[in-house]
Design an enzyme around this catalytic site. Structure first.
Site, PDB file in Angstrom:
ATOM      1  N   LYS A 174      -1.548   5.198 -28.666  1.00 35.20           N
ATOM      2  CA  LYS A 174      -0.624   4.494 -29.552  1.00 35.20           C
ATOM      3  C   LYS A 174      -0.664   5.148 -30.929  1.00 35.20           C
ATOM      4  CE  LYS A 174      -0.959   0.929 -32.220  1.00 35.20           C
ATOM      5  NZ  LYS A 174      -0.026   1.374 -33.308  1.00 35.20           N
ATOM      6  N   GLU A 249     -13.544   5.881 -36.114  1.00 37.56           N
ATOM      7  CA  GLU A 249     -13.585   6.797 -37.265  1.00 37.56           C
ATOM      8  C   GLU A 249     -12.829   6.095 -38.380  1.00 37.56           C
ATOM      9  OE1 GLU A 249     -12.795   8.968 -40.085  1.00 37.56           O
ATOM     10  OE2 GLU A 249     -11.418  10.119 -38.835  1.00 37.56           O
ATOM     11  N   CYS A 283      -9.189  10.211 -45.044  1.00 41.10           N
ATOM     12  CA  CYS A 283     -10.395   9.383 -45.006  1.00 41.10           C
ATOM     13  C   CYS A 283     -11.584  10.085 -45.644  1.00 41.10           C
ATOM     14  CB  CYS A 283     -10.718   8.988 -43.572  1.00 41.10           C
ATOM     15  SG  CYS A 283     -10.904  10.391 -42.458  1.00 41.10           S
ATOM     16  N   GLU A 384     -11.697   2.043 -50.979  1.00 39.67           N
ATOM     17  CA  GLU A 384     -10.879   3.178 -50.550  1.00 39.67           C
ATOM     18  C   GLU A 384      -9.423   2.951 -50.957  1.00 39.67           C
ATOM     19  OE1 GLU A 384     -10.604   5.999 -46.654  1.00 39.67           O
ATOM     20  OE2 GLU A 384     -10.340   3.855 -46.299  1.00 39.67           O
TER      21      GLU A 384
END
Length: 488
Positions: A174, A249, A283, A384
């Site tokens: 997906k 992750e 990331c 983040e």
């Protein structure tokens, strides 16, 4: 404008609801495609296709060499279509063309690497105790649900698909609902490569519904997810339904430590690239630059002198080094963090706003932004942001730099800049991060493991480690003594 369909059980189909999603070029707000908007029921169909392909199809009976040849063919087809795929990647997610071209090349390399690795899955043997032989074989984990993010669409699809196929698994992939186009194009190439039906299924749709079903469906043996930490926890909760294998992750708030004895010019270039490559939508972005106080002013002045070289614009335009953010919603999120930084008392020394000019008016553009004199406790230094926002944090001692670097819930990436290799290695060994660099930032290799410590995830992708998550370990024992054991 192209209308796409989903790829399930070797066929191209619409969502059962017949609903579609418009895909917009973030650089100019133009409609570039429509894709099916799937829900749980569509995922269920794809899961049954993958389950049947794994349990009853020809895939499990192929040799490792035959599987590897399929991966080599996919790699070859990606290279054949590299120009078209790179341009489509730019239009879908906004990154500059030079970065997209690298991503497509690396995706081909990834399939090639795992194509070769397919025949290198080894077991072990023992002849203890006497009159018996024991050996270990590695078998595919089964049906895998794979959920990928919007910042590296084709590359992340390759990172997930290649090791799973090399191991002998079947897959429901997906892509992000924002950037599904190159994953669907990859499905066309997989079909052209001739993989048996149901081995790879690509289903488009949002995390709510489609993604939730992938995480929780009990016919799936493993789920692999790349994305934000909050969503990662939800995936983990869904996976607990049948204790399926999980690879995560997740996010990062990565320190980039610059010591006074570094090569200053290299550190300036590296600091900017660490923070602003792919618009900071990475990331592993070096979004915290920790600088020794004696070098603080020189580093900041050097970055300010060079930051205007980062040309903004649509990624297909010549010389562009930074494109738009992926969506208007994400742009607003990043802008809200900039306001938080100002309110917290950090010193905004460049950027922080949208660029001026008609060429930027229809896109999600934001100027590269640097905050100076950031306290390690500020939100912009801890959360983040996932955009082109860099926090500069001064430090006095090596010990203080290590403490600040590790004072985070994340542990994905980190870097050290120093000409003193003894210091660099000493510091790197104390940093709680899974991917580290010395005197560089961002290089990634298919041959080496990728993943983080702490809340940056579970498990590793890429390299030899990447295929481990798609393999089960089976012990087989053979009795070499024909006599009864006479236990009773």
């Amino acid at each position: 404008m192209k209308s796409y369909r989903m790829f399930v059980n070797g066929e191209w189909i619409d969502a059962k609801s017949k609903q579609t999603r418009e895909i917009i070029d973030p650089g100019n707000s133009e409609l570039i495609a429509k894709v099916p908007e799937s829900g749980r029921e569509d995922i269920v169909v794809a899961v049954h296709a993958a389950r049947t392909a794994f349990d009853q199809g020809p895939w499990k009976n192929l040799t490792a060499l035959e599987r590897g040849k399929f991966l080599f063919k996919i790699s070859e087809l990606i290279r054949r279509e590299s120009k078209r795929l790179a341009e489509l990647e730019v239009k879908n997610c906004g990154k500059p063309l030079a970065e997209a071209e690298f991503d497509i090349s690396d995706a081909a390399n990834c399939f090639e690497f795992y194509g070769g690795l397919a025949t290198k899955i080894h077991g072990e043997t023992m002849s203890v105790p006497a009159n018996s032989m024991s050996f270990v074989v590695r078998e595919p984990v089964g049906v895998c649900g794979q959920i990928i993010p919007w910042n590296y669409p084709l590359l992340m699809a390759s990172w997930k698909l290649a090791p799973a196929l090399a191991a002998g698994c079947t897959v429901i992939l997906k892509p992000s609902e924002l950037t599904p186009l190159t994953a669907l194009e990859l499905a066309e190439l997989i079909q052209e490569a001739g993989l048996p039906k149901g081995v790879v299924n690509v289903v488009t749709g949002p995390g709510a519904g489609a993604g939730e079903e992938l995480a929780s469906n009990k016919l799936i043996n493993k789920v692999a997810f790349t994305g934000g930490t909050v969503t990662g926890r939800k995936v983990l909760e869904g996976a607990s339904s049948n204790l399926k294998r999980v690879t995560l992750e997740l996010g990062g708030k990565n320190p980039n430590i610059v010591f006074a004895d570094c090569d200053l010019e290299a550190a300036i270039d590296g600091g900017l690239f660490a923070a602003f490559a792919n618009q900071g939508e990475v990331c592993s972005a070096g979004s915290r630059i920790l600088v020794e106080k004696s070098l603080h002013k020189s580093l900041v002045d050097g970055m300010l002198a060079k930051i205007n070289r980062i040309k903004l614009g649509h990624g297909l335009l010549p010389g562009v080094k930074m494109g738009p953010l992926v969506s208007q919603q994400h742009l607003e999120k990043v802008q809200s963090y900039i306001q938080v930084g100002i309110q917290e008392g950090a010193k905004l020394i460049c950027g922080g706003k949208r660029p001026e000019g008609s060429e930027f008016s229809k896109g999600n553009f934001l100027m590269p932004t640097i905050f100076d004199h950031v306290s390690p406790q500020m939100r912009i230094a801890r959360e983040e942001i996932f955009g082109p926002v860099l926090s500069v944090i001064p430090f006095s001692t090596e010990e203080e730099a290590i403490q600040i670097a590790n004072d985070t819930e994340y542990g994905l990436a980190a870097a050290v800049w120093s000409k003193n290799i003894f210091r660099a290695l000493r510091v790197i060994r104390q940093l709680r991060a899974g991917i580290t660099w010395i005197n560089t930032y961002h290089p990634t290799f298919n041959e080496m493991p990728w993943g983080g410590y702490k809340q940056s995830g579970w498990g590793r992708e890429l390299g030899l480690h990447g295929i481990e998550g798609y393999l089960e370990t089976k012990q087989i024992n053979i009795n070499l003594d024909e006599a009864p054991i006479n236990w009773y």
